[in-house]
Write an enzyme that holds these catalytic residues in place. Structure first.
Site, PDB file in Angstrom:
ATOM      1  N   HIS A  88     -74.386  82.582 144.897  1.00 14.33           N
ATOM      2  CA  HIS A  88     -75.805  82.284 145.136  1.00 14.33           C
ATOM      3  C   HIS A  88     -76.367  83.256 146.179  1.00 14.33           C
ATOM      4  CE1 HIS A  88     -79.500  80.268 146.244  1.00 14.33           C
ATOM      5  NE2 HIS A  88     -79.408  79.620 145.101  1.00 14.33           N
ATOM      6  N   GLU A 157     -81.219  84.561 139.007  1.00 10.82           N
ATOM      7  CA  GLU A 157     -82.200  84.030 139.950  1.00 10.82           C
ATOM      8  C   GLU A 157     -82.773  85.168 140.795  1.00 10.82           C
ATOM      9  OE1 GLU A 157     -81.348  79.648 140.964  1.00 10.82           O
ATOM     10  OE2 GLU A 157     -79.954  80.841 142.130  1.00 10.82           O
TER      11      GLU A 157
HETATM   12  P1  PGA Z   1     -85.775  76.894 143.820  1.00 14.56           P
HETATM   13  O1  PGA Z   1     -84.234  77.299 144.070  1.00 14.56           O
HETATM   14  O2  PGA Z   1     -85.794  76.113 142.545  1.00 14.56           O
HETATM   15  O3  PGA Z   1     -86.137  76.068 145.019  1.00 14.56           O
HETATM   16  O4  PGA Z   1     -86.538  78.157 143.732  1.00 14.56           O
HETATM   17  C1  PGA Z   1     -83.437  77.734 143.003  1.00 14.56           C
HETATM   18  C2  PGA Z   1     -82.047  78.066 143.474  1.00 14.56           C
HETATM   19  O5  PGA Z   1     -81.894  78.652 144.551  1.00 14.56           O
HETATM   20  O6  PGA Z   1     -81.052  77.759 142.786  1.00 14.56           O
END
Ligand code: PGA
Length: 229
Positions: A88, A157
Site C-alpha cells: 500500500h 491505486e
Molecule cells: P480512499 O483510500 O478510498 O480513502 O481513497 C483507498 C485506499 O487507500 O485503499
C-alpha cells in the site's frame, strides 16, 4: 466483483465487531459471485465467521521472533488469517517500505500460501508526465513480484486519488487497467476515492474487477451501498 474495505488506522476492536456483525446481517443470503474483504487494524482481529474474508493490512515477514512492535505469522494464524495487503502506498511512503522490502514480504506470504492483495500506484508528478511514465513507474512496482502467483489480486491505486476525494477519471482508470491487464492475468481492483456516487461508473469500466476502498468503507452503510450499487 471484489469489494475490499481497508480500515487503515480506524475503528476499535468493539467498533469492528459491530461493523462485521452488521455487515454480515446485510450480506447474508446474497446469492452472487462477489467477494468481500475487510482489512481491520490488528487490534481488532478475532475469530469471525461470515460471507466475507478478513485480512490484515500488513505483517512482518517472519513466523515469530525478536522484532519489537511487529506482528508475525504466528499472531495471524491464531485467528485463521490467510489474506494480506502488501505494498500500500501509505506504507511505501510513510513507513519507507522500499520495493525490496515489499518484494520480500510478498515472497514470504506467497510461500505461506496467503491470498495477497498487492497494491501499486503512481504519485501525481508521474501522472503529470503522461501515460508512458505512469506505465513505467507501475511496472517497476512488479520488480521481484511473482505476478503468476495463483492467489494474487492487484490493486491499482493512484496516490493522488487516495483519501483526496478526487478519484481518477474513467479514462485514466480504463487506460491504466488495460495496460496492467496486458502484463498480469489477475483480478485488478481500482482504489482511490471510490464512493457511493462513483462506484457504478467505476465497476462498469473494462478490466476493473473490483475496488479497494478506504474512507467510504468506514461506515457499514456506505460500504454496503458500494457492494449493492
Ligand atoms: P480512499 O483510500 O478510498 O480513502 O481513497 C483507498 C485506499 O487507500 O485503499
Amino acid at each position: 466483483m471484489i469489494y475490499a474495505a481497508n480500515f487503515k488506522t480506524n475503528h476499535t476492536r468493539s467498533g469492528t465487531k459491530r461493523y462485521l456483525e452488521e455487515l454480515q446481517q446485510k450480506i447474508s443470503g446474497r446469492n452472487t459471485a462477489d467477494r468481500i474483504f475487510v482489512f481491520p487494524p490488528f487490534t481488532a482481529l478475532d475469530h469471525y465467521e461470515g460471507d466475507y474474508t478478513l485480512g490484515v493490512q500488513n505483517c512482518y515477514p517472519v513466523r515469530k521472533g525478536a522484532f519489537t512492535g511487529e506482528i508475525g505469522l504466528e499472531q495471524l494464524e491464531e485467528f485463521g488469517i490467510g489474506t494480506i495487503l502488501i505494498g500500500h502506498s501509505e506504507r511505501r511512503q510513510l513507513l519507507h517500505e522500499t520495493q525490496e522490502i515489499v518484494a520480500e514480504k510478498f515472497a514470504f506470504f506467497q510461500q505461506e500460501n496467503f491470498e495477497i492483495v498487492y497494491c501499486i500506484g503512481e504519485p501525481l508528478e508521474i501522472r503529470e508526465q503522461g501515460d508512458s511514465a505512469v506505465v513505467e513507474y507501475l511496472l517497476a512496482q512488479f520488480d521481484g513480484i511473482d505476478t503468476a502467483y495463483g492467489k494474487l489480486i492487484i490493486a491499482y491505486e493512484p496516490i493522488w486519488a487516495i483519501g483526496t476525494g478526487r478519484s481518477a477519471t474513467v479514462g485514466e482508470i480504463a487506460s491504466t487497467h488495460k495496460v496492467l491487464r496486458q502484463s498480469v492475468s489477475k483480478p485488478i481492483l481500482y482504489g482511490g476515492s471510490v464512493n457511493p456516487s462513483n462506484i457504478a461508473q467505476i465497476v462498469s469500466i473494462d478490466n476493473v474487477d473490483g475496488v479497494l476502498v478506504g474512507s467510504a468503507s468506514l461506515s457499514v452503510d456506505s460500504f454496503y451501498a458500494l457492494i449493492t450499487a
